[in-house]
Enzyme design. Structure first.
Site, PDB file in Angstrom:
ATOM      1  N   LEU A   1      35.457  52.888  31.300  1.00  0.00           N
ATOM      2  CA  LEU A   1      34.967  52.967  32.679  1.00  0.00           C
ATOM      3  C   LEU A   1      33.497  52.570  32.796  1.00  0.00           C
ATOM      4  CD1 LEU A   1      36.656  56.355  33.637  1.00  0.00           C
ATOM      5  CD2 LEU A   1      37.519  54.027  34.006  1.00  0.00           C
TER       6      LEU A   1
ATOM      7  N   HIS B   1      34.046  51.308  38.486  1.00  0.00           N
ATOM      8  CA  HIS B   1      35.184  52.235  38.615  1.00  0.00           C
ATOM      9  C   HIS B   1      34.753  53.516  39.329  1.00  0.00           C
ATOM     10  CE1 HIS B   1      36.446  50.095  34.740  1.00  0.00           C
ATOM     11  NE2 HIS B   1      37.439  49.842  35.560  1.00  0.00           N
TER      12      HIS B   1
ATOM     13  N   GLY C   1      38.785  47.095  43.007  1.00  0.00           N
ATOM     14  CA  GLY C   1      37.528  46.346  43.119  1.00  0.00           C
ATOM     15  C   GLY C   1      37.795  44.890  43.459  1.00  0.00           C
TER      16      GLY C   1
ATOM     17  N   SER D   1      34.654  45.792  32.077  1.00  0.00           N
ATOM     18  CA  SER D   1      34.812  46.408  30.754  1.00  0.00           C
ATOM     19  C   SER D   1      34.663  45.349  29.661  1.00  0.00           C
ATOM     20  CB  SER D   1      36.186  47.074  30.634  1.00  0.00           C
ATOM     21  OG  SER D   1      36.366  47.965  31.720  1.00  0.00           O
ATOM     22  N   ARG D   2      34.954  44.090  29.999  1.00  0.00           N
ATOM     23  CA  ARG D   2      34.902  43.019  28.989  1.00  0.00           C
ATOM     24  C   ARG D   2      33.471  42.552  28.695  1.00  0.00           C
ATOM     25  NH1 ARG D   2      40.158  41.367  31.415  1.00  0.00           N
ATOM     26  NH2 ARG D   2      41.690  41.464  29.739  1.00  0.00           N
TER      27      ARG D   2
END
Ligand code: PAF
Length: 290
Positions: A32, A36, A147, A186-187
């Site tokens: 997260l 998020h 999102g 997250s990447r």
């Protein structure tokens, strides 16, 4: 915060809630970030109960994609959820979600899945639509929060919800960005410091075409796409997957000047080594919508 690791446990919790309650749902694949948590904040303002799921969905990853190495940190996610005020964390296992190894029923949304990420990642949106459909049936949300960094995903889910008369309101939420403009993802953790610095080109080029279209009222989608592609080409280590300007949410090509297109999207996918990043901006006629 209550933690549920199986569908049965979660369903028992749901059955205990008053029938009149509203449930805000934030589906995620974990690891997260503030993006998020901004969805949780909005869900808390608008609902009695907030449920967040963390499930890295194997069905939406291609055979050569990053399912195995996708970042996971359950302890950190749970701590962030708790401090954000999530009421129920739903963390199902792959065997609970796909008891027979896979599903025989797949949800496929036509049209909006065919371009952009749908063209680069065959089967990806079937995996997304199928798991989100399953999660909606399990969680039974009143509203679900997504999102707009994944604007195509939002369009796919809105189409699925409308076509299948699902009893949930999809709430698209603005992209959260790092101070230098990089969209939170997250990447981003995969990027080397050098790639991280260069990755600012995605948002910078989307900003630049905004100025350009304002200065050139008759600019076309093809011209804007060429500007975006050129900015990526000039960036060392960046490899363009796509730069496209289309109507939104239908994701159809735009004929003639973009200002006549109504709502439209400029979307980018760019690879830095093995890391694929996406970003976009939505525009409303002459004025920026987001
Ligand atoms: O956006 C994501 O993180 C995923 O695609 C989602 C919606 C949680 C489905 O796995």
């Amino acid at each position: 915060m209550r933690i549920f690791r199986t569908i049965d446990e979660y369903k028992r919790f749901l059955a205990e809630l008053p029938a009149s309650r509203t449930v805000g749902f934030v589906p995620t694949m974990g690891y997260l970030h503030a993006g998020h948590l901004s969805l949780v904040e909005r869900a808390k303002r608008e609902n009695d109960v907030v449920v967040m799921s963390v499930f890295v969905n194997p069905l939406q990853f291609g055979p050569n994609e990053d399912f195995e190495r996708y970042p996971r940190d359950e302890a950190r996610d749970l701590a962030l959820m708790e401090s954000a005020g999530v009421d129920a964390a739903f963390l199902p296992g792959v065997r609970d979600m796909y008891p027979n190894g896979a599903v025989k029923t797949t949800v496929r949304v036509a049209g909006v899945t065919e371009r952009l990420c749908g063209a680069s990642r065959p089967g990806h949106f079937d995996g997304v639509a199928t798991v989100v459909s399953k999660l909606f049936h399990i969680v039974e949300p009143t509203r679900a929060y997504f999102g707009l960094k994944d604007a195509q995903q939002v369009a796919v889910i809105e189409t699925m919800v409308a076509d299948l008369n699902m009893n949930v309101t999809v709430v698209p939420c603005p992209t959260l960005r790092e101070p230098d403009g990089l969209a939170m993802s997250s990447r981003n953790v995969y990027l080397t410091p050098e790639q991280r610095e260069r990755a600012t080109v995605l948002y910078a080029s989307l900003q630049a075409i905004d100025g350009w279209r304002r200065a050139n009222p008759d600019v076309t989608a093809a011209e804007l796409e060429a500007k975006l592609a050129e900015a990526i080409r000039r960036t060392p280590g960046a490899e363009l997957d796509y730069a496209q300007v289309m109507t939104y949410p239908a994701l159809e090509p735009i004929e003639g000047p973009v200002r006549r297109a109504g709502r439209f999207i400029a979307a980018l996918a760019v690879k830095f080594g093995g890391t694929r990043l996406i970003d976009n901006r939505l525009f409303e006629g002459e004025d920026t919508a987001t």
